[in-house]
Design a protein around this motif. Structure first.
Motif, PDB file in Angstrom:
ATOM      1  N   ALA A   1      28.470 -42.211  17.805  1.00  0.00           N
ATOM      2  CA  ALA A   1      27.513 -41.921  16.733  1.00  0.00           C
ATOM      3  C   ALA A   1      26.125 -42.340  17.164  1.00  0.00           C
ATOM      4  O   ALA A   1      25.950 -43.404  17.777  1.00  0.00           O
ATOM      5  N   THR A   2      25.152 -41.495  16.881  1.00  0.00           N
ATOM      6  CA  THR A   2      23.746 -41.810  17.150  1.00  0.00           C
ATOM      7  C   THR A   2      22.909 -41.411  15.947  1.00  0.00           C
ATOM      8  O   THR A   2      23.037 -40.284  15.441  1.00  0.00           O
ATOM      9  N   ILE A   3      22.083 -42.317  15.483  1.00  0.00           N
ATOM     10  CA  ILE A   3      21.159 -42.054  14.385  1.00  0.00           C
ATOM     11  C   ILE A   3      19.745 -41.994  14.945  1.00  0.00           C
ATOM     12  O   ILE A   3      19.324 -42.905  15.676  1.00  0.00           O
ATOM     13  N   THR A   4      19.035 -40.923  14.645  1.00  0.00           N
ATOM     14  CA  THR A   4      17.640 -40.783  15.051  1.00  0.00           C
ATOM     15  C   THR A   4      16.774 -40.699  13.795  1.00  0.00           C
ATOM     16  O   THR A   4      17.014 -39.856  12.917  1.00  0.00           O
ATOM     17  N   TRP A   5      15.800 -41.567  13.709  1.00  0.00           N
ATOM     18  CA  TRP A   5      14.893 -41.593  12.568  1.00  0.00           C
ATOM     19  C   TRP A   5      13.470 -41.373  13.067  1.00  0.00           C
ATOM     20  O   TRP A   5      12.926 -42.195  13.791  1.00  0.00           O
ATOM     21  N   GLU A   6      12.876 -40.256  12.684  1.00  0.00           N
ATOM     22  CA  GLU A   6      11.498 -39.972  13.053  1.00  0.00           C
ATOM     23  C   GLU A   6      10.601 -40.554  11.965  1.00  0.00           C
ATOM     24  O   GLU A   6      10.344 -39.930  10.928  1.00  0.00           O
ATOM     25  N   ALA A   7      10.149 -41.769  12.211  1.00  0.00           N
ATOM     26  CA  ALA A   7       9.405 -42.508  11.192  1.00  0.00           C
ATOM     27  C   ALA A   7       8.047 -41.880  10.905  1.00  0.00           C
ATOM     28  O   ALA A   7       7.589 -41.857   9.757  1.00  0.00           O
ATOM     29  N   THR A   8       7.368 -41.402  11.954  1.00  0.00           N
ATOM     30  CA  THR A   8       6.104 -40.684  11.804  1.00  0.00           C
ATOM     31  C   THR A   8       6.141 -39.508  12.770  1.00  0.00           C
ATOM     32  O   THR A   8       7.134 -39.296  13.474  1.00  0.00           O
TER      33      THR A   8
END
Length: 903
Positions: A618-625
């Motif tokens: 599992a990989t979570i990617t969060w594009e904060a900006t």
């Protein structure tokens, strides 16, 4: 024995918490490692989301960007153009590094292994083995167009990447976090090479080069004649198995059986062209040449067919003057000391023929690859055996052929939202090493010995010996795979797939000692090798043969893997992507002795490993900006023993000049992996990233060394447990130099690419832990491993820096490259001896490229200076007060000049 660390438990918990996070953000990106990511339907009103490339003012500033072709299972072909959001390294749902053809060209490396050595966390050891984050090549997975490759190297199931020239590769992708669309043998990462496909326009490139180094070129060297065609890497038949020996091998008899004509065999083995070693003065420079061409044309409607072909040859010489010492005790008092003078003549021949078909949205490619890597080695060593007081001279001649033939088909079909990925391939590798000759002459240095001041070979293994070895390895690999991707909803894309791999290897090694009677005269033993094995001497003194490999001369090995996986990309809110999946693998791995004699032997050196695994990821990617994103990933993977590590059969490695023996009692290693990463993209081509990673390894396989008769023997064993953790820092920066006043600088960019990897690892050995060693069975693990020592191959510090300038208006580049690796263990010491260490140190290179027009033809000139400060190879054992050299030598500085013309 499993010892989950506090760090591992906390990071696993953090991953579970992160899975439930719902944080708004500004953009969603397309995944490079799985089904296409699908942004929510209402993103068009959000700035920066769903915009056409032409609307991005930054994208229009650079019209020279080229598509990067990446072919991977379950991912189709990813084409990246223009917009920063579409950068593969940023938009992938996994942690990846991509080397485009331009990135590879900037390094100036001639093979992919060298180019990959510049990637964050990667190092190249030995003959093209790529290590990821300090983990050995067993923890790396090499694919070509998404399909596995067999290895022509006995010591590795992973193909050595230095046999792949850069001119056949369109891109190289390194994925460091596991996703279920890749095979489960994914300890450190996967390296996927994508070959050239359909060219945009017809082209023809001719190239030639010349090079040399300060230790070899125009200096003395060693050689034996061999055959007339050795310079091509192909033997003209001189090294074919002689008729008398072939008849014996086919008979099923033992060499000692009545009726075996040993004299007839011996008389055919003593070819002077293969045994007479000569000094060569002022050795020639190295040379290379190649041709690459391609074309594409429309065949009907929206169908387009392309063809790419390439062929090249590279012939190089290298001298090594190596110091080799061995210790008699833990204080490293000397047992022996030798200086080896070795001349390697390596010839690399390759060819590729590829066909590509674009049929509407469907793409097909059929790739055929041939690589032949030949090493002609000549060695002469002299030294002292301090226990006997004898002096010795050893001569060794070898011819090592490695060959890879690969044909593969990839079909990537697009039916509206449904994507179907078909892959099938067959590959065959072969390694032949005929006529490995070894001669040893002994001087006793005894005062009352009439010949005590002469080097004598009386062929009795006490005062001289001679042997010849014939070995052969063949491996066949069949592969088939199917991947289907479909967007179930705006927020969910699913990929399912299956794969089947069947690998079969057959390995033989027959070693024969040449044996003389006890009354063989010392004076005749003073003859040089070609005369010593002359027909008259063999027949008159009635030489005989002893086969040392009668116990297990041949092995058959196989690995069958059936796999299925399911993975999903989930987009719960803007800016958050969750890539989650699980892979199931069922594998049967066998290694069995093959009976070659009419009278069977009873061998217990067999291996049967039947295991199945569920491997989640599992990989979570969060594009904060729009510039900053974070990743968090966790997975479980495995590492299987390599065939050669399981075969209880001696193997001589010409690269390290040492012998290896396998351990049939090895078992699979299991890994738990975790990583957290922050990535900041502050401008086109400019980024910085920081990552931390952790691995817990159960039953890691480690190499250990012992010494027998002054020879280093390396074998393998499972350590109980190991942990590895570290951090990576990567920076890429490009700045225009036009602010320096125009003119020369008006079209110039300064480029800085730098990365640093810190890795720390430790083997855990507790009281009562055991390891299985063939044929002794269970042994205390503390006899082979010390608690807390690092894994083999792991450097604490890896640094790569590329700094230079390049012209965006024409081909003009000058790049300074620095590569540093700190000390690392290459093999465990046994019997209280310290580990064997290597100290790679700092290497500095300069590469310059200049485009120009000669006689109306587009031409590129490239000049290189490698290892400018002459960093040598240092491999040694050391205590607080003493140090001995195991395999240390000077490398010198190399220079090369090449030219290529594009028509």
């Amino acid at each position: 024995m499993t010892r989950p660390s506090v760090f591992a438990r906390r990071l696993s918990a953090l991953l579970l918490v992160g899975t439930a996070m719902t944080v708004p953000a500004l953009a969603v990106a397309q995944g490079a490692g799985a089904a296409p990511a699908l942004p929510p339907t209402d993103t068009a009103e959000t700035p920066g989301v769903g915009q056409d490339v032409a609307q991005d003012p930054v994208a229009t500033q650079d019209e020279t960007l080229q598509d990067e072709d990446i072919s991977i299972p379950g991912g189709g072909i990813i084409v990246v153009t223009g917009d920063a959001i579409q950068n593969v390294e940023r938009s992938s749902t996994q942690v990846v590094n991509v080397l485009s053809s331009e990135d590879i060209a900037r390094t100036g490396e001639g093979d992919i292994a060298g180019a990959l050595g510049r990637v964050t966390g990667l190092s190249v050891q030995g003959n093209g083995n790529v290590f990821v984050r300090g983990l050995g090549d067993r923890y790396s997975l090499a694919l070509l167009n998404g399909l596995p490759l067999p290895s022509p190297q006995p010591l590795s199931r992973v193909v050595p990447l230095d046999i792949f020239p850069t001119n056949i590769v369109a891109s190289s992708l390194v994925q460091k976090t596991y996703s279920a669309n890749f095979p489960g043998e994914f300890g450190g990462g996967v390296i996927n090479l994508t070959t050239r496909a359909i060219p945009d326009e017809s082209f023809l490139t001719l190239s030639a080069g010349i090079s040399g180094d300060t230790e070899t070129t125009f200096s003395n060297g060693l050689a034996y004649y061999g055959s007339d065609t050795d310079w091509t890497g192909f033997d003209d038949g001189t090294r074919d198995t002689p008729p008398a020996l072939q008849a014996f091998l086919d008979s099923g008899a033992r060499i000692s059986d009545t009726g075996v004509d040993q004299t007839a065999i011996l008389k055919q083995l003593g070819n002077p062209n293969l045994t007479l070693l000569q000094r060569i003065g002022e050795q020639r420079p190295n040379f290379s040449g190649g041709i690459t061409g391609g074309t594409a044309f429309d065949i009907s409607g929206d169908a387009r067919l392309g063809v790419v072909a390439t062929a090249s040859i590279k012939n190089g010489l290298q001298n090594r003057v190596a110091m080799k010492q061995s210790a008699i005790n833990a204080d490293l008092d000397l047992d022996s000391e030798f200086v080896d003078f070795i001349t390697d003549n390596r010839i690399l021949v390759n060819g590729l023929l590829g066909f590509g078909l674009e049929l509407g949205e469907h793409r097909f490619r059929w790739t055929n690859l041939y690589i032949r890597d030949t090493l002609k080695q000549s060695s002469l060593s002299q030294g002292e055996d301090f226990q006997s007081g004898f002096s010795k001279i050893r001569q060794e001649n070898g011819w090592f052929e490695r060959e890879l033939l690969d044909t593969q088909f990839v079909g990537e079909l697009e039916f509206d939202d449904l994507s179907v990925d078909l892959r099938a391939g067959y590959a065959r590798t072969q390694r032949e090493a005929p006529y490995e000759y070894s001669f040893e002459y002994v001087r006793t240095n005894i005062a009352n010995d009439p010949n005590g001041d002469r080097f004598i070979n009386v062929l009795d293994r006490q005062r001289g010996s001679a042997s010849v070895v014939f070995s052969d390895l063949e491996e066949d690999l069949y592969y088939g795979g199917l991947d289907i991707s479909y967007p179930v909803a705006d927020w969910l894309a699913v990929t399912v797939g299956g794969a089947y791999t069947d690998t079969d290897r057959f390995s033989t090694r027959r070693e024969f000692l040449i044996d003389a009677n006890t009354d063989f005269p010392d004076s005749v033993g003073a003859l040089r090798p070609d005369l010593l094995l002359g027909d008259a001497v063999v027949e008159y003194f009635d030489f005989g043969l002893i086969e040392t490999t009668q116990a297990d001369p041949a092995f058959a090995a196989g690995l069958e893997i059936k796999a299925a996986y399911a993975k999903a990309q989930i987009f719960p809110v803007f800016g958050v992507t969750i890539d989650v999946g699980v892979r199931y693998e069922d594998a049967i791995q066998t290694v069995d002795p093959v009976e070659v004699f009419a009278t069977p032997t009873n061998s217990a050196s067999s291996t049967l490993l039947e295991n199945d695994y569920f491997l989640p990821a599992a990989t979570i990617t969060w594009e904060a900006t729009d510039q900053l994103q974070f990743r968090l990933s966790g997975s479980k993977t495995i590492a299987r023993p390599q065939f050669r590590e399981l075969i209880f059969q001696t193997y001589y490695d010409p690269d390290t000049n040492r012998q290896f023996n396998g351990n049939p009692l090895l078992v699979d290693s299991q890994l738990v992996n975790a990583e957290a990463r922050a990535e900041y993209y502050f401008d086109r081509d400019n980024r910085v990233s920081l990552a931390g990673f952790y691995k817990d390894i159960d039953n890691p396989i480690e190499a250990y060394s012992s010494f027998s008769d002054n020879e280093q023997i390396t074998s393998f064993a499972n350590a109980p447990q190991a942990e590895l953790y570290g951090a990576e820092l990567e920076l890429q920066l490009k700045r225009s130099l036009d602010t320096l006043g125009g003119g020369f600088f008006e079209t110039k960019d300064a480029v800085l690419v730098a990365n640093y990897t810190y890795t720390d690892s430790a083997i855990a050995v507790a009281e009562g832990d055991v390891t299985q060693i063939f044929p002794r069975g269970a042994q205390p693990a503390s006899n082979f491993f010390f608690d807390g020592v690092p894994l083999t191959g792991q450097s604490d510090h890896l640094v790569n820096v590329q700094f230079g300038f390049e012209d965006w208006d024409k081909l003009q580049q000058l790049t300074l490259l620095l590569a540093y690796a700190s000390k690392r263990v290459t093999s465990r010491g046994t019997s209280g001896l310290p580990d064997i260490l290597e100290d790679p140190g700092l290497r500095v290179d300069i590469v310059g490229r200049q485009g120009l027009t000669l006689f109306g033809v587009e031409t590129e000139l490239k000049a290189e200076a490698r290892n400018i400060f002459g960093r040598g190879k240092f491999e040694y054992q050391a205590t607080d007060t003493n140090r001995i050299e195991i395999n240390s030598y000077d490398r010198g500085t190399s220079f090369s000049l090449s030219i290529s013309a594009n028509f």
